[in-house]
Scaffold this motif. Structure first.
Motif, PDB file in Angstrom:
ATOM      1  N   HIS A 251     -12.913 -32.101-141.082  1.00  0.00           N
ATOM      2  CA  HIS A 251     -11.762 -32.822-141.617  1.00  0.00           C
ATOM      3  C   HIS A 251     -11.551 -34.163-140.915  1.00  0.00           C
ATOM      4  N   ALA A 252     -11.375 -35.200-141.716  1.00  0.00           N
ATOM      5  CA  ALA A 252     -10.960 -36.493-141.173  1.00  0.00           C
ATOM      6  C   ALA A 252      -9.449 -36.511-140.966  1.00  0.00           C
ATOM      7  N   VAL A 253      -8.723 -35.946-141.927  1.00  0.00           N
ATOM      8  CA  VAL A 253      -7.266 -35.834-141.836  1.00  0.00           C
ATOM      9  C   VAL A 253      -6.881 -34.441-142.311  1.00  0.00           C
ATOM     10  N   GLN A 254      -6.107 -33.740-141.503  1.00  0.00           N
ATOM     11  CA  GLN A 254      -5.564 -32.444-141.919  1.00  0.00           C
ATOM     12  C   GLN A 254      -4.043 -32.549-141.843  1.00  0.00           C
ATOM     13  N   ALA A 255      -3.419 -32.593-143.018  1.00  0.00           N
ATOM     14  CA  ALA A 255      -1.985 -32.867-143.080  1.00  0.00           C
ATOM     15  C   ALA A 255      -1.278 -31.892-144.014  1.00  0.00           C
ATOM     16  N   ASP A 256      -1.607 -30.620-143.923  1.00  0.00           N
ATOM     17  CA  ASP A 256      -0.912 -29.615-144.720  1.00  0.00           C
ATOM     18  C   ASP A 256       0.581 -29.642-144.394  1.00  0.00           C
ATOM     19  N   LYS A 272     -14.871 -40.391-143.393  1.00  0.00           N
ATOM     20  CA  LYS A 272     -16.046 -39.532-143.463  1.00  0.00           C
ATOM     21  C   LYS A 272     -15.607 -38.147-143.017  1.00  0.00           C
ATOM     22  N   GLY A 273     -15.282 -37.318-143.986  1.00  0.00           N
ATOM     23  CA  GLY A 273     -14.716 -36.010-143.721  1.00  0.00           C
ATOM     24  C   GLY A 273     -13.598 -35.751-144.720  1.00  0.00           C
ATOM     25  N   THR A 274     -13.212 -34.511-144.850  1.00  0.00           N
ATOM     26  CA  THR A 274     -12.215 -34.119-145.840  1.00  0.00           C
ATOM     27  C   THR A 274     -10.821 -34.618-145.462  1.00  0.00           C
ATOM     28  N   ILE A 275     -10.085 -35.092-146.460  1.00  0.00           N
ATOM     29  CA  ILE A 275      -8.655 -35.363-146.310  1.00  0.00           C
ATOM     30  C   ILE A 275      -7.923 -34.197-146.951  1.00  0.00           C
ATOM     31  N   ARG A 276      -7.272 -33.407-146.138  1.00  0.00           N
ATOM     32  CA  ARG A 276      -6.601 -32.192-146.621  1.00  0.00           C
ATOM     33  C   ARG A 276      -5.091 -32.376-146.492  1.00  0.00           C
ATOM     34  N   MET A 277      -4.409 -32.267-147.645  1.00  0.00           N
ATOM     35  CA  MET A 277      -2.956 -32.422-147.682  1.00  0.00           C
ATOM     36  C   MET A 277      -2.340 -31.305-148.524  1.00  0.00           C
ATOM     37  N   ARG A 278      -2.771 -30.098-148.293  1.00  0.00           N
ATOM     38  CA  ARG A 278      -2.263 -28.971-149.073  1.00  0.00           C
ATOM     39  C   ARG A 278      -0.774 -28.777-148.812  1.00  0.00           C
ATOM     40  N   SER A 279      -0.016 -28.643-149.896  1.00  0.00           N
ATOM     41  CA  SER A 279       1.435 -28.417-149.828  1.00  0.00           C
ATOM     42  C   SER A 279       2.179 -29.581-149.182  1.00  0.00           C
ATOM     43  N   ALA A 280       1.574 -30.764-149.165  1.00  0.00           N
ATOM     44  CA  ALA A 280       2.265 -31.939-148.633  1.00  0.00           C
ATOM     45  C   ALA A 280       3.313 -32.419-149.629  1.00  0.00           C
ATOM     46  N   ARG A 281       4.267 -33.203-149.125  1.00  0.00           N
ATOM     47  CA  ARG A 281       5.302 -33.773-149.984  1.00  0.00           C
ATOM     48  C   ARG A 281       5.426 -35.260-149.671  1.00  0.00           C
ATOM     49  N   VAL A 282       5.213 -36.091-150.696  1.00  0.00           N
ATOM     50  CA  VAL A 282       5.307 -37.536-150.548  1.00  0.00           C
ATOM     51  C   VAL A 282       6.386 -38.020-151.508  1.00  0.00           C
ATOM     52  N   ASN A 283       7.447 -38.547-150.953  1.00  0.00           N
ATOM     53  CA  ASN A 283       8.594 -38.950-151.773  1.00  0.00           C
ATOM     54  C   ASN A 283       8.432 -40.325-152.406  1.00  0.00           C
ATOM     55  N   THR A 299     -13.842 -33.906-150.698  1.00  0.00           N
ATOM     56  CA  THR A 299     -13.369 -35.114-150.034  1.00  0.00           C
ATOM     57  C   THR A 299     -11.847 -35.196-150.002  1.00  0.00           C
ATOM     58  N   LEU A 300     -11.164 -34.610-151.031  1.00  0.00           N
ATOM     59  CA  LEU A 300      -9.704 -34.597-151.053  1.00  0.00           C
ATOM     60  C   LEU A 300      -9.218 -33.227-151.480  1.00  0.00           C
ATOM     61  N   HIS A 301      -8.374 -32.628-150.643  1.00  0.00           N
ATOM     62  CA  HIS A 301      -7.735 -31.353-150.983  1.00  0.00           C
ATOM     63  C   HIS A 301      -6.233 -31.606-151.037  1.00  0.00           C
ATOM     64  N   LEU A 302      -5.727 -31.777-152.267  1.00  0.00           N
ATOM     65  CA  LEU A 302      -4.319 -32.104-152.465  1.00  0.00           C
ATOM     66  C   LEU A 302      -3.681 -31.053-153.369  1.00  0.00           C
ATOM     67  N   LYS A 318     -17.521 -39.501-152.599  1.00  0.00           N
ATOM     68  CA  LYS A 318     -18.649 -38.565-152.522  1.00  0.00           C
ATOM     69  C   LYS A 318     -18.107 -37.232-152.012  1.00  0.00           C
ATOM     70  N   GLY A 319     -17.948 -36.285-152.938  1.00  0.00           N
ATOM     71  CA  GLY A 319     -17.363 -34.996-152.612  1.00  0.00           C
ATOM     72  C   GLY A 319     -16.320 -34.622-153.643  1.00  0.00           C
ATOM     73  N   GLY A 320     -16.026 -33.336-153.755  1.00  0.00           N
ATOM     74  CA  GLY A 320     -15.103 -32.851-154.760  1.00  0.00           C
ATOM     75  C   GLY A 320     -13.662 -33.248-154.497  1.00  0.00           C
ATOM     76  N   VAL A 321     -12.841 -33.145-155.559  1.00  0.00           N
ATOM     77  CA  VAL A 321     -11.412 -33.450-155.490  1.00  0.00           C
ATOM     78  C   VAL A 321     -10.640 -32.252-156.033  1.00  0.00           C
ATOM     79  N   ASN A 322      -9.643 -31.804-155.287  1.00  0.00           N
ATOM     80  CA  ASN A 322      -8.812 -30.673-155.704  1.00  0.00           C
ATOM     81  C   ASN A 322      -7.356 -31.120-155.822  1.00  0.00           C
ATOM     82  N   LEU A 323      -6.849 -31.136-157.058  1.00  0.00           N
ATOM     83  CA  LEU A 323      -5.445 -31.460-157.310  1.00  0.00           C
ATOM     84  C   LEU A 323      -4.704 -30.245-157.884  1.00  0.00           C
TER      85      LEU A 323
END
Length: 523
Positions: A251-256, A272-283, A299-302, A318-323
């Protein structure tokens, strides 16, 4: 009044900061030569630029009182600070501001309460500030931290600044820069984690639970390692424009569970690495505009997130995206913004922005590696209907039924193809009318050339080939032609075909209408 100090002897630099502290005056030990004053060369600085960390700690802990009418503080430039600067559990009223200094050992602010801490352009070993409260600005602009920053559960009431800083995870020295992708593709054993210094040590910033009331400015940051921001709160937003993060783990950023007023991974941001923001809240806005993202898997787990506006316009992915299962107010994206794998099941949005054709949107909703999912089609169709594009909504739902057909058994696939051919699953009812016209024309022409025989010769009737053909097509005889005339020779097959076609068309129209009128537009 003569002031005592807890040291037998002070060096020349120490004596200057000792005298300057009560008024908060600057002590500048720099020579003016750019190369000589570079903090990287700090170990070579002599005694005239050397300050013991314990002297700084003593001043901040009250060894000297402020001068009446002045604000005490330690402001030091160009010094070599030796030893561990341990201010753990302390309550500091004077500000600490170090500029272009070299700190060879750990700076510890664990459980401390301070009025402001600034390390600008410094060369540092490590910062430990778990559960620290900074009543003001926490700044590391332009500094280099070789073995990571710990800020878990810290609270910064002002701004948090890391712009132009260079951060390294403690375990990054065990990774070859060219092999990070290969290493990230597989999990490590416990022995390998220990050997490589991974686990907690793969994070250049360990800041789970961090709260920043002002803005967090991390622009032009260079990170070897990752940013761990699980549960962090950035009320004024977090900004990483032009920053580059090279993960040493996966992970490049892990911000659950992170909460933020705005998040900017944009304007040249590279990860270079996954950006993970599962259950994050951006107002506000979560932006990936002009970002470069690369990861061996995703590449993005949102997923399960809430975002007011997502700008997904990266330069390269380069890498999958999860929304999946996220709720997004406005999704601003482009056809070239997504990789081959996109998980959209459960995603809901209020509006879509971007230059897309319907065909491109249909390609977008069918990229889930797990196969057919009805919800993305239904959500897209609902949006088209909401903006008044009913034909596009029908096209999406027709594509949904065609994709669903591939998941059915052979009998279901056969009936599905028949429904598609005859009435387009109810979304193209005009097809049924077209079939009726073709069959009517064919039947009228044939029966005009080869009239059927009258069943009751004593009854006076006039044969009309068009009416006779229409009566065969209607499932229930309306014009009483079917019982008065009997086809002859090979036209019997045509008559049977017309009767069967009439039933098929009627059944398909009823099934299609039921499918269209169903509230969920379901399958």
């Amino acid at each position: 009044m003569r002031l005592t100090r807890p040291f037998r002897r002070l060096g020349p630099a120490e004596r200057r900061i000792w005298d300057a502290y009560p008024t908060g005056a600057w002590v500048d030990l720099r020579t003016g030569d750019k190369d000589t004053d570079d903090p990287v060369n700090g170990p070579a600085w002599g005694p005239d630029r050397t300050v013991r960390a314990e002297v700084i700690a003593a001043l901040l802990l009250g060894a000297r009182e402020p001068e009446p009418g002045r604000t005490a503080g330690l402001r030091l430039a160009g010094a070599r600070v030796t030893g561990e600067l341990n201010l753990s559990d302390a309550v500091l009223t004077g500000k600490l501001h170090l500029l272009n200094c070299h700190l060879s050992e750990v700076v510890s602010l664990t459980d401390a309460t301070t009025s402001g801490v600034r390390f600008r352009g410094c060369e540092m070993e490590r910062i430990r500030a778990a559960r620290c409260t900074v009543n003001g600005l926490l700044e590391l602009d332009g500094s280099t931290v070789r073995n990571g920053v710990r800020l878990d559960n810290a609270h910064v009431t002002g701004q948090f600044r890391l712009s132009r800083a260079r951060l390294h995870a403690p375990g990054e020295r065990f990774r070859a820069s060219e092999s990070w992708l290969e290493d990230a593709r597989r999990p490590f054993t416990a022995a390998e984690m220990k050997e490589r210094g991974l686990g907690q040590d793969q994070w250049a910033v360990w800041a789970g639970g961090l709260t920043v009331d002002g803005g967090a400015f991390l622009r032009d940051l260079r990170v070897t390692g990752g940013l761990r921001l699980i549960g962090a709160k950035f009320h004024g937003g977090i900004y990483l424009q032009r920053s580059v993060i090279t993960a040493t783990g996966s992970h490049a950023v892990q911000a659950d569970f992170m909460e933020a007023g705005a998040v900017e991974f944009s304007a040249g941001f590279t990860a270079k690495g996954t950006i993970r923001m599962r259950s994050a809240r951006v107002n506000g806005v979560l932006s990936f505009s002009e970002a470069t993202l690369e990861a061996p898997g995703r590449t993005l787990h949102l997923s399960h997130a809430q975002v007011e506006e997502l700008i997904w316009l990266p330069t390269s992915v380069k890498g999958g995206v999860n929304l999946g299962y996220s709720r997004i107010g406005v999704l601003f994206d482009g056809p070239a913004s997504y990789p081959d794998e996109v998980r959209l099941n459960g995603l809901t949005y209020e509006a879509l922005r971007g230059r897309w054709t319907v065909a491109e949107r249909l390609s977008w909703v069918c990229r889930d590696s797990d196969g057919y999912r009805p919800q993305p089609y239904e959500q897209l169709a609902a949006w088209f209907r909401r903006i008044g594009h009913e034909p596009d909504a029908r096209r999406v739902l027709l594509a949904k039924q065609r994709r669903r057909r591939g998941t059915l058994r052979p009998t279901g696939r056969f009936w599905g193809r028949l429904l598609d051919l005859v009435v387009g699953y109810g979304y193209r009812p005009w097809l049924a009318g077209l079939w009726v016209v073709v069959l009517l024309a064919a039947g009228t022409a044939v029966f005009a050339a080869v009239p059927p025989a009258q069943i009751d010769p004593d009854e006076v009737r006039s044969f009309q080939p068009f009416v006779y053909t229409l009566d065969l097509l209607v499932p229930v005889s309306v014009f009483e032609q079917r019982g008065a005339w009997e086809p002859v020779d090979w036209t019997q097959w045509l008559a049977w075909t017309l009767v069967a076609s009439g039933w098929i068309l009627a059944t398909a129209l009823i099934a299609g209408a039921a499918r269209v009128l169903r509230p969920s537009a379901g399958s």
